[in-house]
Design an enzyme around this catalytic site. Sequence first.
Site, PDB file in Angstrom:
ATOM      1  N   ASP A   7      -5.945  -7.497   1.145  1.00 51.52           N
ATOM      2  CA  ASP A   7      -6.064  -8.944   0.956  1.00 51.52           C
ATOM      3  C   ASP A   7      -7.033  -9.269  -0.180  1.00 51.52           C
ATOM      4  O   ASP A   7      -6.805 -10.194  -0.959  1.00 51.52           O
ATOM      5  CB  ASP A   7      -6.553  -9.605   2.250  1.00 51.52           C
ATOM      6  CG  ASP A   7      -5.536  -9.499   3.376  1.00 51.52           C
ATOM      7  OD1 ASP A   7      -4.332  -9.568   3.098  1.00 51.52           O
ATOM      8  OD2 ASP A   7      -5.954  -9.348   4.538  1.00 51.52           O
ATOM      9  N   ASN A  19       0.861  -1.185   0.000  1.00 54.03           N
ATOM     10  CA  ASN A  19       0.000   0.000   0.000  1.00 54.03           C
ATOM     11  C   ASN A  19       0.900   1.239   0.000  1.00 54.03           C
ATOM     12  O   ASN A  19       2.132   1.135   0.018  1.00 54.03           O
ATOM     13  CB  ASN A  19      -0.979  -0.012   1.188  1.00 54.03           C
ATOM     14  CG  ASN A  19      -0.287  -0.016   2.545  1.00 54.03           C
ATOM     15  OD1 ASN A  19       0.786   0.548   2.726  1.00 54.03           O
ATOM     16  ND2 ASN A  19      -0.906  -0.679   3.519  1.00 54.03           N
ATOM     17  N   GLU A  44       3.349   1.486   3.027  1.00 52.90           N
ATOM     18  CA  GLU A  44       4.391   0.460   2.967  1.00 52.90           C
ATOM     19  C   GLU A  44       5.420   0.775   1.881  1.00 52.90           C
ATOM     20  O   GLU A  44       6.621   0.567   2.074  1.00 52.90           O
ATOM     21  CB  GLU A  44       3.753  -0.911   2.701  1.00 52.90           C
ATOM     22  CG  GLU A  44       2.937  -1.441   3.874  1.00 52.90           C
ATOM     23  CD  GLU A  44       2.041  -2.602   3.498  1.00 52.90           C
ATOM     24  OE1 GLU A  44       1.595  -3.326   4.418  1.00 52.90           O
ATOM     25  OE2 GLU A  44       1.752  -2.785   2.285  1.00 52.90           O
TER      26      GLU A  44
END
Length: 330
Positions: A276, A206, A209
């Site tokens: 996810d 993301n 990150e």
Amino acid sequence: MTIAQKIQALQQTAKRPNILVIGDLMIDHYITGSASRLSPEAPVPIVNLKNESNTLGGAGNVVQNLVALGASVTVSGIIGDDMYGRRLIEILKAENVASDSVLVDAHRPTTVKTRVLAGGHQLLRIDRENSRALTPALQAELLDKLKPAILDADMVILSDYNKGVFSPELTQHIIGFASENNKKVIVDPKGLDYSKYRGAYMVKPNRKELGEAARVESVATFEDVQQAAKVIFKQTEAEYIVVTLSEEGMAILSELTYKLLPVKATSVFDVTGAGDTVVAAIAYFMAMGFQIDEACEAANHAAAIVIKEIGSATTTVEQIIKHMQDTNHG
């Protein structure tokens, strides 16, 4: 033919894709009740227990998303020799997920995230975990178990929650064996050193990150994202980096091209687990024969559906098709 029409056609003719999820398995343990008074022992609420439940967490969220989409799923990871580990296997079996590649480590507990909720509010979270790296013997045993599963898989997902499974050595062995056998590896990364994912087909951080791993000051703009991605390409030599941008959608980047997919959601309630969902949907649709940009388009719609729900949610292919048609992007 639109993507929605292509999905409908493939649903009728294609076999169920077989997807291998390797990752940090855990249990999400929920304690729910009501709280109407403070404890006389300390300034904390007293929760009158109403219900307790256990669901799959961590890499299990990817598994549940794949099951909802209709994939045949195999999962691999590490659990402890305890009641939560046994419960995790029970849940996997109930979902018809192959779990023969899940190993038991008697020297660590099954990772459990216990959340105490009252009146719709989370009061407390208790983590039960040991994030040390696997022993060399356990890594070798896991790799031996994984090799036939990789050979049988249409796609391989590494779902890293930084709980000890993905040491640099084991991660490189997994990616290397998959690549030798022409299996694409999609990584949902964690941590600051993405060089351990070198050779993966796609890495999906993301925005936060990405910035942390690239060690850049800002990823506020799309230009910032592109600059940060250049650092990650050097570390990983991945063919693609897909960056989820929360309410702004997602970006698909290669070393030569980029594409920004705007968000499809009409409302955003909770982005928990959306990453996810994106990883699962990309893997599923690529395994069905879609190109990466088509798979990401479908995954963007999948994310738009689940972020309307509270907590980790899943979606179905039928819901994705309908969402595409309703938003005139199908």
